[in-house]
Motif scaffolding. Structure first.
Motif: not given
Length: 250
Positions: A11-13, A18-29, A34-38
């Motif tokens: 899931s994280l991969a 999708g490339g870098p996500a801007s801070a505070g965006s839904e993609a970043a959250k 996903a990183e915390a879950r892993l």
């Protein structure tokens, strides 16, 4: 655990593609979650201990004997879908054939397919957990049904010695043991959890079984070096069995 870890990594991969996500965006959250879950699953895996499949057991009294039945579905679910293990395909196929006739639509290892067993000394029946492990077992029931003992070998030495002693091949007498057809009582004195090392409790229980079944001869080829030979509680009990009850101890 491993499936959850693999799914989290995948899931994280996928999110990282999708490339870098801007801070505070839904993609970043979503990526942070996903990183915390892993990370959590990796930490949990360090202390995770797999105790193996769970076997459900039912014990009851049929009016004459205590009996037990085992549900070994989890063991049968471990079977490979393809027969990559040499010799396993015919055994698995045969098992499926037997089970198909025993219960329509019932999965392998179901409780309804298990033929109830009682203490081995009563009916001399044994079971096999599954065609893949080919591990045979017998049972004993103690404490008015409160304790079910499922007994498996902790090594092949007992079978080896029993063959030398009492193997019986009427078609080929050259394969016979020293006393063909002699009745053998198997007393497990080794503890599987201790690498098959014998315990004082196991030794004492074996001597009680010898007395209960009026055995004539004991063979004990267990042992290791000791600083105090021919002493201790077991030696006292064995000596009493020989001198008082006429049992031969080899």
């Amino acid at each position: 655990q491993r499936l959850a870890l693999a799914a989290a990594a995948a899931s994280l991969a996928k999110l990282e593609k999708g490339g870098p996500a801007s801070a505070g965006s839904e993609a970043a959250k979503e990526r942070a979650e996903a990183e915390a879950r892993l990370t959590y699953l990796k930490e949990a895996a360090k202390s995770y201990e797999d105790f193996g499949p769970i076997i459900d057991c039912v014990v009851w009294h049929d009016g004459v004997h205590w009996r037990a039945a085992l549900d070994t579905i989890e063991l049968h679910q471990l079977r490979p879908s393809t027969t990559s293990i040499a010799g396993s395909s015919s055994a698995v196929a045969e098992e499926d054939k037997v089970q198909a006739g025993a219960g329509a639509g019932a999965p392998g290892g179901s409780l309804e397919l298990f033929e109830p067993m009682t203490d081995f000394r009563v009916e001399r029946k044994y079971g096999t957990f599954s065609a893949v492990d080919s591990c045979n077992f017998a049972i004993n029931i103690y404490d008015e049904g409160a304790t079910l003992s499922i007994v498996v070998d902790c090594g092949a030495h007992g079978t080896h010695v029993a063959g030398i002693t009492a193997a019986y091949f009427p078609e080929d007498p050259s394969m016979n043991g020293i006393a063909p057809g002699a009745q053998i009582i198997s007393c497990k004195i080794g503890d599987t959890r201790l690498g098959s090392m014998e315990t004082g409790t196991g030794l004492t229980r074996a001597l009680i079984a010898v007395l209960q079944h009026k055995a004539h001869l004991i063979n004990m080829s267990y042992g290791e070096p000791t600083s105090a030979p021919n002493s201790g509680r077991f030696i006292d009990l064995a000596t009493e069995l020989v001198n008082k009850h006429g049992v031969i101890f080899v």
